[in-house]
Scaffold this motif. Structure first.
Motif, PDB file in Angstrom:
ATOM      1  N   UNK A 195       0.869  -1.193   0.000  1.00 35.06           N
ATOM      2  CA  UNK A 195       0.000   0.000   0.000  1.00 35.06           C
ATOM      3  C   UNK A 195       0.898   1.233   0.000  1.00 35.06           C
ATOM      4  N   UNK A 196       1.736   1.328  -1.025  1.00 33.61           N
ATOM      5  CA  UNK A 196       2.745   2.390  -1.072  1.00 33.61           C
ATOM      6  C   UNK A 196       2.139   3.782  -1.114  1.00 33.61           C
ATOM      7  N   UNK A 197       0.868   3.880  -1.515  1.00 29.79           N
ATOM      8  CA  UNK A 197       0.259   5.190  -1.758  1.00 29.79           C
ATOM      9  C   UNK A 197      -0.381   5.816  -0.529  1.00 29.79           C
ATOM     10  N   UNK A 198      -0.457   5.087   0.601  1.00 29.06           N
ATOM     11  CA  UNK A 198      -1.164   5.614   1.777  1.00 29.06           C
ATOM     12  C   UNK A 198      -0.386   5.320   3.068  1.00 29.06           C
ATOM     13  N   UNK A 199      -0.888   5.881   4.150  1.00 27.98           N
ATOM     14  CA  UNK A 199      -0.371   5.625   5.499  1.00 27.98           C
ATOM     15  C   UNK A 199      -0.493   4.158   5.859  1.00 27.98           C
ATOM     16  N   UNK A 200       0.513   3.629   6.577  1.00 21.92           N
ATOM     17  CA  UNK A 200       0.347   2.306   7.179  1.00 21.92           C
ATOM     18  C   UNK A 200       1.137   2.184   8.474  1.00 21.92           C
ATOM     19  N   UNK A 201       0.756   1.170   9.252  1.00 25.77           N
ATOM     20  CA  UNK A 201       1.342   0.913  10.572  1.00 25.77           C
ATOM     21  C   UNK A 201       2.371  -0.209  10.460  1.00 25.77           C
ATOM     22  N   UNK A 202       3.415  -0.156  11.285  1.00 22.45           N
ATOM     23  CA  UNK A 202       4.351  -1.275  11.369  1.00 22.45           C
ATOM     24  C   UNK A 202       5.798  -0.935  11.124  1.00 22.45           C
ATOM     25  N   UNK A 203       6.101   0.339  10.864  1.00 17.38           N
ATOM     26  CA  UNK A 203       7.485   0.718  10.571  1.00 17.38           C
ATOM     27  C   UNK A 203       8.415   0.368  11.731  1.00 17.38           C
ATOM     28  N   UNK A 204       7.957   0.585  12.961  1.00 14.36           N
ATOM     29  CA  UNK A 204       8.825   0.404  14.121  1.00 14.36           C
ATOM     30  C   UNK A 204       9.221  -1.054  14.346  1.00 14.36           C
ATOM     31  N   UNK A 205       8.441  -2.017  13.824  1.00 14.78           N
ATOM     32  CA  UNK A 205       8.763  -3.432  14.049  1.00 14.78           C
ATOM     33  C   UNK A 205       9.261  -4.118  12.779  1.00 14.78           C
ATOM     34  N   UNK A 206       9.436  -3.367  11.693  1.00 18.09           N
ATOM     35  CA  UNK A 206       9.905  -3.955  10.431  1.00 18.09           C
ATOM     36  C   UNK A 206      11.428  -3.857  10.362  1.00 18.09           C
ATOM     37  N   UNK A 207      12.092  -5.004  10.330  1.00 20.27           N
ATOM     38  CA  UNK A 207      13.552  -5.004  10.151  1.00 20.27           C
ATOM     39  C   UNK A 207      13.911  -4.639   8.717  1.00 20.27           C
ATOM     40  N   UNK A 208      13.059  -5.037   7.782  1.00 19.81           N
ATOM     41  CA  UNK A 208      13.241  -4.722   6.362  1.00 19.81           C
ATOM     42  C   UNK A 208      11.873  -4.416   5.765  1.00 19.81           C
ATOM     43  N   UNK A 209      11.790  -3.380   4.946  1.00 20.39           N
ATOM     44  CA  UNK A 209      10.578  -3.106   4.169  1.00 20.39           C
ATOM     45  C   UNK A 209      10.834  -3.545   2.732  1.00 20.39           C
ATOM     46  N   UNK A 210       9.926  -4.353   2.204  1.00 21.41           N
ATOM     47  CA  UNK A 210      10.048  -4.846   0.837  1.00 21.41           C
ATOM     48  C   UNK A 210       9.233  -3.960  -0.098  1.00 21.41           C
ATOM     49  N   UNK A 211       9.906  -3.190  -0.930  1.00 24.16           N
ATOM     50  CA  UNK A 211       9.223  -2.383  -1.940  1.00 24.16           C
ATOM     51  C   UNK A 211       8.986  -3.239  -3.176  1.00 24.16           C
ATOM     52  N   UNK A 212       7.735  -3.282  -3.637  1.00 26.27           N
ATOM     53  CA  UNK A 212       7.333  -4.215  -4.701  1.00 26.27           C
ATOM     54  C   UNK A 212       7.358  -3.601  -6.095  1.00 26.27           C
ATOM     55  N   UNK A 441      19.311 -11.286   5.077  1.00 24.20           N
ATOM     56  CA  UNK A 441      18.375 -11.171   6.205  1.00 24.20           C
ATOM     57  C   UNK A 441      19.099 -10.827   7.499  1.00 24.20           C
ATOM     58  N   UNK A 442      18.540  -9.944   8.320  1.00 23.40           N
ATOM     59  CA  UNK A 442      19.127  -9.689   9.642  1.00 23.40           C
ATOM     60  C   UNK A 442      19.112 -10.969  10.482  1.00 23.40           C
ATOM     61  N   UNK A 443      20.007 -11.044  11.463  1.00 26.96           N
ATOM     62  CA  UNK A 443      20.093 -12.236  12.304  1.00 26.96           C
ATOM     63  C   UNK A 443      18.946 -12.319  13.298  1.00 26.96           C
ATOM     64  N   UNK A 444      18.482 -11.164  13.776  1.00 31.12           N
ATOM     65  CA  UNK A 444      17.491 -11.157  14.844  1.00 31.12           C
ATOM     66  C   UNK A 444      16.602  -9.931  14.694  1.00 31.12           C
ATOM     67  N   UNK A 445      15.411 -10.029  15.252  1.00 36.80           N
ATOM     68  CA  UNK A 445      14.446  -8.931  15.174  1.00 36.80           C
ATOM     69  C   UNK A 445      14.802  -7.810  16.135  1.00 36.80           C
ATOM     70  N   UNK A 446      14.657  -6.576  15.651  1.00 38.35           N
ATOM     71  CA  UNK A 446      14.878  -5.388  16.476  1.00 38.35           C
ATOM     72  C   UNK A 446      13.675  -4.453  16.370  1.00 38.35           C
ATOM     73  N   UNK A 447      13.519  -3.597  17.364  1.00 39.56           N
ATOM     74  CA  UNK A 447      12.442  -2.605  17.377  1.00 39.56           C
ATOM     75  C   UNK A 447      13.070  -1.225  17.360  1.00 39.56           C
TER      76      UNK A 447
END
Length: 560
Positions: A195-212, A441-447
């Motif tokens: 949903x690249x065109x609008x606001x979304x939740x989850x940035x703080x818990x995403x280790x990587x964002x996949x742009x499609x 891929x990162x080794x571990x999840x970060x916030x």
């Protein structure tokens, strides 16, 4: 533009009103009510593209999630990796549902793929169930009627016990994954930017964002307006059509016969669901198609997906029988439309990227909307570099006319576009992107903590707000309705009331529920609440007085 500015102010006021209600509930220890208000705030912000991220909302969700119990992680060494795809819900057809199916189907490394569904309201598509089982995975349906806190706890258990990589395909407003993944540790988390065109939740818990889309505009918005620290690219996966030329010609002939289209007539095709073609000032696809059909009397237009309405009826009336509107089709039925067409036109004001890519893959030359309908609201991306946008309406119409009347040019363009899409979205070309992701891929999840980001240029936000107001219910009214259905008793406070007084007349459409009605409902709710409070207080006083009198009478020496 003035309407869009006023509308944005109202929607922003509604979102912050939800945040105030959530904060009030948190102070009173009503965490689940607070989460419901936070999700309502996210729903309102997801109607717009100003802002694209809310640091305050993410901060509150992470704080609540940090208090949930976390099980120990179950490690699994080596390959194959266990991928857990998390979705709000999955449908038979549709953008991110189709992407998920093809991802599982085309992963060449034989990883195990499982799915977690947070609010599934319809049966899981049988094809998806079969694909998941064939890849040694499971489908975990979490009861959508559970509280957000309960769903977040269940998802956290799944992540820690059943995943080496987590992929979020969730709806833009779904806060459950953010709460569930609010503690560091555990498997890395990838968030699909569908949903690249609008606001979304989850940035703080995403280790990587996949742009499609793999486009400059998408990457710019992701970094500059969302505060994302790490981007990787994964184009939408597509299945190559395996159809011989003879079979293609035969199916095209049958299809044209069924629609009474002559074999030698050039056919334009456009695909888009819902209200994507709703006319917007300066971006009226239906009106332009009338001009095209009047200029090229031998051409036909087939549009698949939207429901019939007065706009399409007007086009049909002036087309001389050369406009055909077809109801939404299953994904499996779409190849024959591409095979029978000669030219693909992406609809606007809001495009359909997957359909455009599939048309190009099938060998159709594609004409993107003019520059007045910009990405990310219409299609762009690495495979679209060959597609030049018309600078104005007259150039757009000239390009359509040229390709309709030049078969050789159509075939040459279609072959070039097909090669471009195939190299990035199919087979080994697409697998190359997935392998690169897995390698890095990162080794571990970060916030992460977020900071405020600059807003999107008003040219883009104004365009989307004007269109969103045409196709979506008034966020103010829908928020009140949803809040009541959740038992939250919404009431307009002074700040929201003042905003509605200042901007309501210019930022709300005719036919939307009047502001005075919402205010009167709030006043009635306050009066009912006060009456209940007075009644409870009076009952308490009466009960206390009766108890006191009874106690005094039993101890009274005169009665002895």
């Amino acid at each position: 533009m003035r309407f869009a500015e006023e509308r944005l102010k109202i929607n922003g006021a509604v979102a912050t009103w939800c945040m105030r209600n959530a904060a009030r509930c948190r102070r009173r220890g009503r965490i689940e009510d607070a989460l419901q208000w936070y999700q309502l705030s996210a729903r309102v912000m997801a109607c717009e593209c100003v802002p694209l991220v809310s640091p305050e909302l993410e901060k509150q969700l992470v704080e609540i999630g940090a208090e949930l119990e976390t099980p120990e992680r179950v490690f699994k060494a080596g390959l194959p990796r266990r991928w857990l795809h998390v979705l709000t819900e999955v449908r038979e057809d549709g953008g991110h549902s189709a992407m998920l199916k093809r991802w599982i189907q085309h992963d060449p490394q034989q990883n195990a793929h499982s799915i977690a569904l947070l609010s599934q309201t319809v049966p899981v598509p049988s094809l998806l169930s079969e694909l998941t089982r064939s890849r040694n995975g499971e489908i975990h349906e979490i009861d959508g009627n559970q509280t957000i806190t309960a769903k977040a706890g269940m998802l956290r258990d799944l992540v820690m016990n059943n995943a080496d990589v987590v992929v979020l395909h969730t709806h833009p407003w779904d806060i459950t994954p953010t709460v569930a993944l609010a503690q560091a540790g555990g498997p890395p988390v990838l968030l699909v930017n569908h949903a690249a065109h609008i606001f979304w939740v989850g940035v703080s818990v995403a280790d990587v964002v996949l742009d499609c889309r793999v486009s400059q505009k998408e990457d710019e918005w992701t970094v500059r307006h969302r505060s994302v620290s790490k981007i990787m690219h994964l184009p939408l996966p597509l299945s190559e059509p395996y159809v011989s030329l003879a079979q293609k010609a035969e199916e095209a002939r049958k299809f044209r016969d069924s629609l009474n289209i002559p074999l030698d007539a050039p056919v334009m095709l456009s695909v888009g669901i819902g209200n994507k073609y709703t006319p917007l000032e300066g971006a009226n696809f239906i009106q332009l198609m009338r001009s095209v059909l009047e200029a090229d009397q031998h051409a036909f237009l087939v549009v698949v997906g939207p429901q019939d309405n007065a706009h399409w009826e007007e086009l049909r009336k002036h087309s001389g029988g050369r406009f055909i509107l077809v109801e939404k089709q299953r994904d499996i039925a779409m190849p024959v439309f591409f095979q029978a067409a000669d030219l693909y036109l992406e609809g606007f004001p809001f495009g359909s990227t997957t359909a455009c890519l599939e048309a190009a893959l099938a060998g159709l030359p594609c004409i993107l909307p003019p520059v007045a309908c910009p990405p990310p609201f219409t299609t762009d991306g690495i495979a679209m570099d060959l597609f030049e946008r018309a600078a104005d309406i007259s150039t757009y119409l000239e390009r359509i006319h040229l390709l309709l009347n030049n078969r050789e040019e159509r075939l040459k363009c279609g072959e070039r576009f097909s090669r471009s899409v195939r190299s990035h979205h199919c087979g080994t070309g697409w697998a190359r992107y997935l392998a690169d992701i897995q390698k890095k891929l990162p080794d571990v999840h970060r916030v992460r903590s977020l900071h405020e980001q600059e807003h999107v240029d008003p040219v883009y936000s104004g365009y989307w707000t004007a269109f969103s107001a045409l196709i979506n219910e008034d966020p103010l009214v829908s928020t009140f309705r949803l809040a009541r259905s959740l038992g939250l008793s919404p009431k307009i406070d002074c700040k929201l009331f003042l905003c509605l007084l200042r901007h309501g007349s210019r930022g709300r459409k005719r036919g939307e529920l009047p502001t005075w009605k919402l205010v009167s409902d709030t006043c009635v709710s306050y009066l009912i609440g006060m009456a209940k409070l007075v009644r409870r207080s009076w009952t308490t006083v009466r009960h206390g007085a009766a108890t006191f009198c009874n106690g005094v009478s039993t101890k009274c020496p005169m009665e002895k």
